[in-house]
Scaffold this active site. Structure first.
Site, short mmCIF file in Angstrom:
data_model
loop_
_atom_site.label_atom_id
_atom_site.label_comp_id
_atom_site.label_asym_id
_atom_site.label_seq_id
_atom_site.Cartn_x
_atom_site.Cartn_y
_atom_site.Cartn_z
N CYS A 14 1.32 11.88 -2.48
CA CYS A 14 1.52 13.33 -2.51
C CYS A 14 2.86 13.69 -1.88
O CYS A 14 3.52 12.86 -1.25
CB CYS A 14 0.40 14.05 -1.77
N TYR A 45 -9.03 7.49 3.24
CA TYR A 45 -8.94 8.71 4.06
C TYR A 45 -9.92 9.75 3.51
O TYR A 45 -10.33 9.71 2.35
CB TYR A 45 -7.52 9.28 4.07
N HIS A 95 0.30 8.92 0.59
CA HIS A 95 -0.33 8.06 -0.43
C HIS A 95 0.04 8.51 -1.84
O HIS A 95 -0.67 8.25 -2.80
CB HIS A 95 -1.85 8.07 -0.26
N SER A 137 -4.54 13.04 -11.68
CA SER A 137 -4.76 11.76 -10.99
C SER A 137 -4.69 11.91 -9.48
O SER A 137 -4.94 10.95 -8.76
CB SER A 137 -3.74 10.72 -11.46
N GLY A 138 -4.36 13.12 -8.99
CA GLY A 138 -4.43 13.36 -7.56
C GLY A 138 -3.12 13.65 -6.86
O GLY A 138 -3.08 13.64 -5.62
N HIS A 176 1.51 19.62 -0.59
CA HIS A 176 0.60 20.31 0.34
C HIS A 176 1.08 20.17 1.77
O HIS A 176 2.01 19.40 2.09
CB HIS A 176 -0.82 19.74 0.21
#
Length: 413
Positions: free
Chosen positions: A360, A323, A358, A337-338, A342
């Site tokens: 989050c 994405y 994924h 690491s992400g 949000h």
């Protein structure tokens, strides 16, 4: 590398002039004859003058001395500064250098000797200003410059949080070093954390995600709101091993703000936000789907930005699951690491019902904006009922280590 404080200088020794008794008697007799021969009779016309030939008593003066003294050239780094008031007392000592916080030090019981707690860094020019008072009340002063020789190699630590900040109850003190630390005990001895009110805490060594040496400090449980925290980094002149010397002398004050603690339940698909122990809101969320489960355990807010681009290639996701989201709103970062919390309007309809991200923590734009406005650096977010626990070095995963294990990570255990 410790230099011993200089002791008191003794008063200047005088060699007592003793004349043997027999010789003294003989000299007295000669003196008597000489007086008669000169016709003196003690009438003041030719008698003794006590000021002539007498030995004057010289009073030793007070002074301040500083060691090391680099007047003859650069001095070796790694030593401590010692200031001594000879026959007097010290009233003030300052040791300063550019981009360096002033040295702390300890005063001897008689107030005559001051010894710095920090060591001299390499390649640095220090100014020492000392004031004191002599026994007779005379004011003493000394100002000198100490210049240290450069070292073959040096190290520094990047610390967090910054000076003067207010952070959440989950924020550890964290220092990452730019060079390998071989003598971890020596470096750890140069680090102290003090708090008001007092709280038990401990340092623990880890490796960051890039393999660099890092040391974190945390209490056994989350900080108490309102706690004042002071980090002192006395690393100047400290040998990290192999002659790699520290250059930093820092005093960092920060404050713990109100308690904002969030809990994400991946089964219920909710995030409950508590402020100072009271629930303020429970938000419906969508967490990581199968194969991309959200990390379990406690993470800590690292940063937040109102808009961010999220590209799956930066976290190693390619192919059908790839994405590239160009404008993700109200992003609160939880791990390097992400992992973010949000706004995810593309998952509208899944919040509170289906885990479809994924990894989050997604929520509606309105809820994400509200959460963004409530949390800040250091606020903990704990995920429960998920799978793998977030690593201790993936951001501030410190709270996922039990207290006994955490204490065992100190080099001074």
């Amino acid at each position: 590398m410790r230099s011993k404080p200089s002791g008191h200088r003794g008063a200047r020794s005088r060699r007592a002039q003793r004349i043997p008794v027999v010789r003294a008697v003989a000299l007295a007799a000669i003196a008597a004859v000489a007086l008669v021969a000169c016709g003196g009779s003690g009438d003041g016309k030719g008698g003794d003058n006590p000021s002539k030939g007498a030995t004057a008593t010289k009073t030793a003066s007070s002074e301040i001395t500083v060691k090391p003294d680099s007047g003859s050239g650069p001095t070796a780094p790694g030593g401590k500064v010692t200031v001594h008031a000879d026959r007097g007392k010290l009233t003030e000592v300052k040791v300063t250098a550019a981009e360096t916080d002033a040295f702390a030090g300890s005063l001897s019981k008689d107030s005559a000797t001051w010894t710095s707690s920090a060591r001299l860094a390499p390649g640095t020019q220090y100014t020492v200003i000392a004031k004191g008072v002599a026994p007779d009340g005379k004011q003493l002063s000394k100002r000198i410059t100490i210049t240290t020789a450069a070292a073959r190699d040096t190290f520094v630590g990047e610390y967090s949080p910054d000076k003067g900040t207010t952070v959440g109850v989950g924020m550890p003190v964290s220092i990452t070093f730019n060079k390998p630390i071989r003598d971890k005990a020596a470096v750890e001895r140069g680090l102290t954390v003090t708090t008001t009110p007092a709280v038990q805490g401990a340092w623990s060594w880890i490796k960051d995600r890039n393999g660099k040496d890092r040391i974190d400090y945390r209490p056994q449980t989350f900080w108490k709101p309102g706690t004042q925290v002071t980090l002192r980094m006395s690393l100047s002149g400290v040998d990290a091993g192999g002659g790699v010397l520290g250059t930093q002398q820092r005093v960092v004050h920060f404050k713990i703000g109100k308690s904002v603690v969030s809990t994400v339940d991946v089964v219920k698909k909710t995030m409950t936000v508590k402020e100072n122990g009271k629930t303020v809101r429970t938000l419906p969320v969508s967490t990581g789907k199968k194969g991309f489960e959200t990390w379990n355990g406690t993470m800590v807010v690292l940063s937040k930005v109102p808009t961010i681009r999220m590209d799956s290639r930066t976290v190693g996701i390619f192919g059908p699951e790839a994405y590239d989201l160009g404008a993700v709103k109200w992003a609160v970062q939880l791990t390097p690491s992400g992992t973010y919390a949000h706004a995810a309007p593309w998952n509208e309809g899944k919040f509170g019902r289906v885990n479809g991200s994924h990894g989050c923590i997604g929520m509606s734009t309105q809820d994400a904006k509200w959460f963004f406005g409530r949390v800040g650096l250091g606020d903990p977010v704990t995920v429960v009922h998920s799978t793998d626990t977030v690593a201790v070095n993936n951001g501030y995963g410190d709270w996922n280590v039990d207290w006994t294990t955490w204490q065992a990570g100190s080099a001074l255990k």
